[in-house]
Enzyme design. Structure first.
Site, PDB file in Angstrom:
ATOM      1  N   ASP A   1      43.127  49.712  32.830  1.00  0.00           N
ATOM      2  CA  ASP A   1      41.831  49.372  32.235  1.00  0.00           C
ATOM      3  C   ASP A   1      41.514  50.237  31.003  1.00  0.00           C
ATOM      4  O   ASP A   1      41.779  49.826  29.885  1.00  0.00           O
ATOM      5  CB  ASP A   1      40.712  49.471  33.287  1.00  0.00           C
ATOM      6  CG  ASP A   1      39.531  48.555  32.995  1.00  0.00           C
ATOM      7  OD1 ASP A   1      39.586  47.781  32.027  1.00  0.00           O
ATOM      8  OD2 ASP A   1      38.532  48.597  33.763  1.00  0.00           O
ATOM      9  N   ASP A   2      40.947  51.420  31.228  1.00  0.00           N
ATOM     10  CA  ASP A   2      40.589  52.333  30.131  1.00  0.00           C
ATOM     11  C   ASP A   2      41.078  53.738  30.513  1.00  0.00           C
ATOM     12  O   ASP A   2      40.281  54.600  30.886  1.00  0.00           O
ATOM     13  CB  ASP A   2      39.068  52.334  29.936  1.00  0.00           C
ATOM     14  CG  ASP A   2      38.541  50.951  29.621  1.00  0.00           C
ATOM     15  OD1 ASP A   2      38.702  50.496  28.480  1.00  0.00           O
ATOM     16  OD2 ASP A   2      38.002  50.300  30.541  1.00  0.00           O
TER      17      ASP A   2
ATOM     18  N   GLU B   1      33.905  41.863  38.746  1.00  0.00           N
ATOM     19  CA  GLU B   1      34.000  43.326  38.758  1.00  0.00           C
ATOM     20  C   GLU B   1      32.653  43.818  39.294  1.00  0.00           C
ATOM     21  O   GLU B   1      32.554  44.280  40.414  1.00  0.00           O
ATOM     22  CB  GLU B   1      34.263  43.859  37.333  1.00  0.00           C
ATOM     23  CG  GLU B   1      34.321  45.383  37.241  1.00  0.00           C
ATOM     24  CD  GLU B   1      34.420  45.896  35.784  1.00  0.00           C
ATOM     25  OE1 GLU B   1      34.099  45.155  34.840  1.00  0.00           O
ATOM     26  OE2 GLU B   1      34.798  47.080  35.613  1.00  0.00           O
TER      27      GLU B   1
ATOM     28  N   HIS C   1      42.482  48.002  27.822  1.00  0.00           N
ATOM     29  CA  HIS C   1      41.682  47.898  26.586  1.00  0.00           C
ATOM     30  C   HIS C   1      42.171  48.977  25.640  1.00  0.00           C
ATOM     31  O   HIS C   1      42.084  50.167  25.962  1.00  0.00           O
ATOM     32  CB  HIS C   1      40.197  48.106  26.889  1.00  0.00           C
ATOM     33  CG  HIS C   1      39.656  47.132  27.892  1.00  0.00           C
ATOM     34  ND1 HIS C   1      38.986  45.997  27.524  1.00  0.00           N
ATOM     35  CD2 HIS C   1      39.710  47.113  29.259  1.00  0.00           C
ATOM     36  CE1 HIS C   1      38.636  45.320  28.607  1.00  0.00           C
ATOM     37  NE2 HIS C   1      39.067  45.971  29.676  1.00  0.00           N
TER      38      HIS C   1
ATOM     39  N   HIS D   1      37.270  38.725  32.367  1.00  0.00           N
ATOM     40  CA  HIS D   1      36.786  39.664  33.376  1.00  0.00           C
ATOM     41  C   HIS D   1      35.776  38.903  34.232  1.00  0.00           C
ATOM     42  O   HIS D   1      34.859  38.266  33.694  1.00  0.00           O
ATOM     43  CB  HIS D   1      36.063  40.845  32.715  1.00  0.00           C
ATOM     44  CG  HIS D   1      36.952  41.872  32.103  1.00  0.00           C
ATOM     45  ND1 HIS D   1      37.922  41.574  31.187  1.00  0.00           N
ATOM     46  CD2 HIS D   1      36.989  43.237  32.275  1.00  0.00           C
ATOM     47  CE1 HIS D   1      38.529  42.702  30.821  1.00  0.00           C
ATOM     48  NE2 HIS D   1      37.980  43.722  31.464  1.00  0.00           N
TER      49      HIS D   1
ATOM     50  N   HIS E   1      46.140  44.667  32.027  1.00  0.00           N
ATOM     51  CA  HIS E   1      44.686  44.872  31.869  1.00  0.00           C
ATOM     52  C   HIS E   1      44.478  46.253  31.278  1.00  0.00           C
ATOM     53  O   HIS E   1      44.397  47.250  31.993  1.00  0.00           O
ATOM     54  CB  HIS E   1      43.994  44.722  33.231  1.00  0.00           C
ATOM     55  CG  HIS E   1      42.497  44.776  33.155  1.00  0.00           C
ATOM     56  ND1 HIS E   1      41.680  44.156  34.082  1.00  0.00           N
ATOM     57  CD2 HIS E   1      41.646  45.393  32.284  1.00  0.00           C
ATOM     58  CE1 HIS E   1      40.412  44.376  33.777  1.00  0.00           C
ATOM     59  NE2 HIS E   1      40.363  45.143  32.692  1.00  0.00           N
TER      60      HIS E   1
END
Ligand code: HPA
Ligand code: ZN
Length: 352
Positions: free
Chosen positions: A275-276, A197, A16, A194, A14
């Site tokens: 994630d980021d 969340e 991005h 997703h 996961h």
């Protein structure tokens, strides 16, 4: 435990790629492409990281993505992430990209996918790191726009494993994208989304039953629905959990409140991901360290998370078995890391 986590072979599922744009590269690309940034300096850009929810983060994330214009930009972005992942002993990574963020600004789909894929191929060749690519649709845009994006992807299907669904969750349920996901499966792609969340458990049900996903991204709100937890456990549906992201975006007040330990104890197939990472304070190892520190995960639970990351991947049965064996052997005898700059026979390196 920090050294143990560093040396542990792991997969990241996961991530991005646009969320790996560090302020240093942001400035370099802005200069190269003559794009004006709303920050005076790299330090200034580092400071703009106080988010109150998903949307407040997405506003910054989409704005910064505008410095990405050429194939070389997408290559440089991806290569920078892959080198960092390699230094953290990530052995396999499946990365998301958001084509609409770029095609809506006039950057051709081909530019985006070619730049990213060239870096992935280079990592496979030189970093002993296997990779996969997941095309995410922006759920706050229309289903028609998603369908158009899928059509643009058809000539590149050999480069893509799966489609996904990201961006602003609440008000954009999985049910909005049934036809696009049907078409994606019909052309041979896997599906993930997703869900849960910020959105309710109902969105997780929809992702499973309507979009037929192989994994749920985040999924932390599943714990509000016991029947759903039973379903996720029974089918061992992987959940790609992102602890630092959840705290930064105020899904939970602090890491002490994070449910990942509970998820493991309930027998769910949870994994740890970043994630980021350029925005949330750490790459995958910092996410492992964060939950270990706050929740007191045992070494066995950390090993379970690493095994889950390979089980949950889109690798073949044989490849999964190979990596899981690596994890098991490491857990039995955590070997000292190789010297700085060296790579050991398992492909592990020293670094953070
Ligand atoms: N959630 C939804 N969309 C996103 C995220 C996220 O955590 N990161 C980048 N796009
Ligand atoms: Zn995400």
């Amino acid at each position: 435990m920090r050294d143990f986590i560093q040396g542990l072979p792991k997969a990241e599922l996961h991530l991005h790629i646009e969320g790996t744009l560090e302020p240093e590269l942001l400035f370099k690309l802005a200069e190269r492409n003559k794009v004006t940034l709303p920050y005076k300096s790299v330090e200034d850009a580092h400071k703009a990281y106080n988010f109150k929810d998903l949307q407040s983060f997405l506003n910054v994330y989409y704005a910064r993505s505008q410095v990405l214009l050429t194939e070389q930009d997408f290559y440089d972005l991806t290569w920078a992430y892959l080198q960092r992942a390699h230094k953290q002993n990530v052995r396999h990574t499946e990365i998301f990209f958001d084509p609409q963020t770029h095609t809506e600004r006039g950057v051709p789909f081909e530019t985006v996918i070619t730049g990213i894929s060239s870096a992935l191929k280079e990592a496979e060749r030189t970093l002993n790191l296997s990779t996969g690519l997941i095309l995410c649709f922006l759920r706050d845009l229309s289903a028609e726009s998603a369908m158009k994006t899928l059509e643009q992807a058809v000539p590149y299907l050999d480069l893509i494993q799966s489609v996904g669904l990201d961006s602003a969750e609440v008000g954009n349920p999985p049910s909005k994208f049934v036809s696009v996901f049907d078409k994606a499966r019909a052309v041979g792609l896997l599906t993930v989304a997703h869900a849960g969340e910020e959105g309710p458990p109902q969105y997780i049900w929809e992702a499973l039953d309507l979009l037929k996903v192989s994994r749920i991204d985040h999924g932390v709100r599943c714990l509000e629905d016991e029947v759903l937890v039973e379903r996720l456990k029974r089918d061992q549906v992987p959940l790609t959990v992102c602890p630092l992201s959840n705290i930064k975006l105020c899904v939970f007040e602090s890491m002490k409140q994070h449910p990942i330990k509970k998820m493991l104890e309930k027998g769910l197939c949870a994994t740890v991901n970043s994630d980021d990472p350029a925005y949330f304070g750490g790459y995958v190892n910092e996410n492992y360290e964060g939950v270990v520190q706050a929740l007191g995960l045992t070494q066995d639970q950390v090993v379970q998370l690493a095994k889950n990351s390979f089980v949950a991947s889109f690798l073949s049965k044989d490849q999964k078995a190979k990596y899981i064996k690596e994890v098991e052997e490491y857990a039995k005898a955590p070997s000292p890391l190789p010297s700085v700059g060296e790579v050991d026979p398992q492909g592990r390196v020293r670094g953070r």
